[in-house]
Enzyme design. Sequence first.
Site, PDB file in Angstrom:
ATOM      1  N   SER A 191      40.145  49.676  54.040  1.00  0.00           N
ATOM      2  CA  SER A 191      41.365  50.208  52.363  1.00  0.00           C
ATOM      3  C   SER A 191      42.971  49.579  53.011  1.00  0.00           C
ATOM      4  O   SER A 191      42.567  48.916  53.527  1.00  0.00           O
ATOM      5  CB  SER A 191      40.794  51.496  52.071  1.00  0.00           C
ATOM      6  OG  SER A 191      41.153  51.743  50.807  1.00  0.00           O
ATOM      7  N   ASP A 348      33.381  47.152  44.522  1.00  0.00           N
ATOM      8  CA  ASP A 348      34.690  47.157  44.338  1.00  0.00           C
ATOM      9  C   ASP A 348      35.445  46.369  44.300  1.00  0.00           C
ATOM     10  O   ASP A 348      35.461  45.046  43.943  1.00  0.00           O
ATOM     11  CB  ASP A 348      35.177  47.184  46.271  1.00  0.00           C
ATOM     12  CG  ASP A 348      36.086  47.507  46.618  1.00  0.00           C
ATOM     13  OD1 ASP A 348      36.713  47.552  46.008  1.00  0.00           O
ATOM     14  OD2 ASP A 348      36.311  47.652  48.464  1.00  0.00           O
ATOM     15  N   HIS A 378      33.062  51.207  46.716  1.00  0.00           N
ATOM     16  CA  HIS A 378      34.265  51.108  48.025  1.00  0.00           C
ATOM     17  C   HIS A 378      34.890  52.598  48.519  1.00  0.00           C
ATOM     18  O   HIS A 378      34.581  52.904  48.451  1.00  0.00           O
ATOM     19  CB  HIS A 378      36.033  50.910  47.409  1.00  0.00           C
ATOM     20  CG  HIS A 378      37.370  51.093  47.702  1.00  0.00           C
ATOM     21  ND1 HIS A 378      37.602  50.151  48.805  1.00  0.00           N
ATOM     22  CD2 HIS A 378      37.783  51.735  47.846  1.00  0.00           C
ATOM     23  CE1 HIS A 378      38.969  50.078  49.197  1.00  0.00           C
ATOM     24  NE2 HIS A 378      39.032  51.580  49.104  1.00  0.00           N
TER      25      HIS A 378
END
Length: 408
Positions: A191, A348, A378
């Site tokens: 991320s 995501d 995600h």
Amino acid sequence: MKSAVVLLAGWLALTAYYVYLPLPSTVSESWYLMMMNAFFRLVQQSCSLAHAMGLDHHARLLNVVVGKLESLSNMPSGHVKITDPVFDGVEVRVYQPFAESQKTLRRSVVYIHGGGWSLLSARGGSYNHLCMVMAESLDAVIVSIDYRLVPDFHFPAQLDDVLRAIKHFLLPDVLAQYSVDPTRIAVSGDSAGGNLAAAACQEISQEENVTNRFKLQALVYPVLQCFDFNTPSYQQNELSPIASRTVIVKFWIDYFDGNYDYAQSMLINNHTSLDVSKASSFRDRLDWTFLLPSRFRKHYKPITQSTGKAEIIQNIPALLDVRAAPLLADKEVLRLQPKTYIMTCEIDVLRDDGLMYAKRLEKAGVEVTVDHFEDCFHGCMLFTIWPINFSSGFHTRDSYLKWLNENL
Ligand SMILES: *[C@@H]1O[C@H](CO)[C@@H](O)[C@H](O)[C@H]1NC(C)=O
Ligand SMILES: *[C@@H]1O[C@H](CO)[C@@H](O)[C@H](O)[C@H]1NC(C)=O
Ligand SMILES: *[C@@H]1O[C@H](CO)[C@@H](O)[C@H](O)[C@H]1NC(C)=O
């Protein structure tokens, strides 16, 4: 009695409305995911409320709550040696497998944790556990960087910290101290940590004065651009769990210490409209009508405004800074990148950031593995510990570790 029933029904309906999320049928453990997402939203919204009441910055409050929750779960312990040295002023946590024989040098991964440049830490339970698992299963030295966070620090402080720690670690005598093979080091992150890993990897690849470079980079659902918030994955997953489109835009604004008043404009790409001349040179670098295969483009159409708000880029020039948005890098820089792994999840908003970067790297001649998970969301790779344990957490982590093990 009657009114109690009505109240209860109303309350149930409200709860269902709050919790329910339209998820694709492919997603596994969908009700569990909805509950967790509702809980996270509740915590997030409470922190925003407390912020509005003047208690403290919402990011700092949220980080405290997340830290408390992490400390409640029962983390399994591992068999690795853990130390907390400081690398050129930056706190890091180092995981070393217990030596059976110190004859041979070990492989190593520099890991950069996620959390929107503002949450979580190397020492907190989730990443501590992940890095322990990595050290054990890869028999490698893991260096996890505790860079400084929003709201006390903003771009480029996070990246500066990461680079300082990396450059220190890559010094020949430091690698020797940890018995690390200088030719077998990877940089990795998930991320926002994937964002920092990609940006740091680009910097290191251009640095004249380093003797050692990365053999690999492994980016796990990375966030790589803030130019277009209407890629097909942003459009498709607008309300997705953990990281909705609005949540990501706000993380970006906080990273740049910008103003939330711009969020609505950025959501419709008013910050990079055609009349914003500074943006035009970058447009081709994330033209997804050409960078994404049709199975990911689906029926989505680009959102490009002819007139927008030039003041946004003027006030937040970092929106077009390659160090914040590594997807915007020049081809000459991409050419220098090492062999790359990119994990993407279908559920995501950031899926296309990863897919576009993979395509651009490939076109620049870099060997890239895209590891796409149709049924995952995600942040899932971190969710392996009860009560937040998803089968997608184990699937993605196994696949990531397998690639590292085979390529590092
Ligand atoms: C590289 O290192 C040398 C010796 O430390 C120094 O003199 C030189 O300025 C450095 N070059 C760059 C581009 O940083
Ligand atoms: C986007 O920009 C246009 C042109 O300046 C403006 O009319 C519109 O109100 C803006 N929308 C938002 C949400 O900022
Ligand atoms: C999550 O943990 C619980 C309790 O240990 C266990 O019963 C469950 O099977 C786990 N779920 C997954 C997907 O691993």
